[in-house]
Design an enzyme around this catalytic site. Structure first.
Site, PDB file in Angstrom:
ATOM      1  N   HIS A 101      41.193  16.621  17.291  1.00  0.00           N
ATOM      2  CA  HIS A 101      42.083  15.482  17.629  1.00  0.00           C
ATOM      3  C   HIS A 101      41.252  14.136  17.616  1.00  0.00           C
ATOM      4  O   HIS A 101      40.422  14.172  17.893  1.00  0.00           O
ATOM      5  CB  HIS A 101      42.979  15.611  18.972  1.00  0.00           C
ATOM      6  CG  HIS A 101      42.301  15.587  19.935  1.00  0.00           C
ATOM      7  ND1 HIS A 101      41.540  14.563  20.763  1.00  0.00           N
ATOM      8  CD2 HIS A 101      41.767  16.690  20.782  1.00  0.00           C
ATOM      9  CE1 HIS A 101      41.064  15.046  21.645  1.00  0.00           C
ATOM     10  NE2 HIS A 101      40.769  16.302  21.679  1.00  0.00           N
ATOM     11  N   GLU A 161      42.671  23.280  24.037  1.00  0.00           N
ATOM     12  CA  GLU A 161      41.414  22.856  24.608  1.00  0.00           C
ATOM     13  C   GLU A 161      41.201  23.886  25.747  1.00  0.00           C
ATOM     14  O   GLU A 161      41.657  24.621  26.205  1.00  0.00           O
ATOM     15  CB  GLU A 161      41.207  21.350  25.187  1.00  0.00           C
ATOM     16  CG  GLU A 161      39.980  20.791  25.734  1.00  0.00           C
ATOM     17  CD  GLU A 161      38.640  21.224  24.721  1.00  0.00           C
ATOM     18  OE1 GLU A 161      38.146  22.241  24.245  1.00  0.00           O
ATOM     19  OE2 GLU A 161      38.010  20.015  24.358  1.00  0.00           O
TER      20      GLU A 161
END
Length: 231
Positions: A11, A89
């Site tokens: 990202h 994550e």
């Protein structure tokens, strides 16, 4: 784009990246730079004539929005997207929300580097009463409480990422689908380590930059050959 390629993208920069905080499963927004990074990643892909059949991302909006910016630039907003917590994550446990410099000051550079980059060392864990516990978030209500992390090493992150690759993504690759995965630094590190058999010591040195397309090359039998950044 060749049929034997998969594109990975971390990202774009988030607000908590800018604040130098451990982010983990906290749902931080992209900041302006992160949005621009996502658009520039799309420009790189467009220049090389990338076009996708499948897209995958996590349940965290910094990855979801990065993917949306990319698909918009590629004129592929219609593409079906699969979202999974398995691409999130790594969960940074009790470090989530803390400033990285302050954590280094408290625990030392060496210990923090081990928490951040090593394969099998987890950060201090939270407990289920902690407000940061993901089980309090409705997006994870479908998960068994025992599957919800309290703090993860890269090894633990890999144990949820690799099954997603094997069961969901790899069959698409075998069917010659052109695949884009937008996720996070550690979920992508775990995947690259698995595919290219990077040893647990060498993985310490792998740091994936924000919004830099990574091209995974596979042979005709769909075995991984090499990987490189698109620049």
């Amino acid at each position: 784009m060749k049929i034997n390629q998969v594109v990975l993208i971390r990202h774009g920069q988030s607000e908590w990246n800018t604040l130098n905080k451990f982010t983990g499963w906290h749902d931080a927004e992209l900041d302006k730079k992160g949005k621009d990074e996502a658009k520039f990643a799309a420009i790189l892909l467009k220049k090389e004539k990338f076009f996708f059949d499948c897209a995958h991302t996590s349940l965290l909006k910094r990855a979801i929005h990065t993917l949306q910016y990319i698909l918009d630039e590629l004129n592929q907003t219609w593409l079906s997207v699969k979202k999974s917590w398995r691409l999130n994550e790594r969960h940074y446990g009790a470090l989530e929300g803390l400033n990285k410099d302050e954590v280094i000051e408290k625990y030392g550079q060496k210990q923090v580097l081990l928490w951040r980059r090593s394969f099998d060392i987890s950060p201090p864990q939270i407990n289920i009463k902690d407000k940061r516990f993901p089980g309090n978030d409705p997006r994870y209500s479908h998960l068994n409480i025992h599957d919800i992390p309290l703090g993860e090493s890269l090894e633990k992150t890999a144990k949820r990422v690799i099954p997603y690759w094997n069961k969901i993504v790899y069959p698409e690759l075998k069917n010659n689908k052109k695949i884009l995965i937008v996720a996070h630094g550690n979920s992508l590190r775990a995947l690259i380590q698995h595919l290219y058999k990077i040893d647990n010591k060498a993985i310490l040195d792998l740091n994936i930059p924000t919004a830099q397309p990574i091209i995974l090359d596979f042979d005709n039998e769909k075995n991984p050959i090499k990987w490189h950044y698109l620049t």
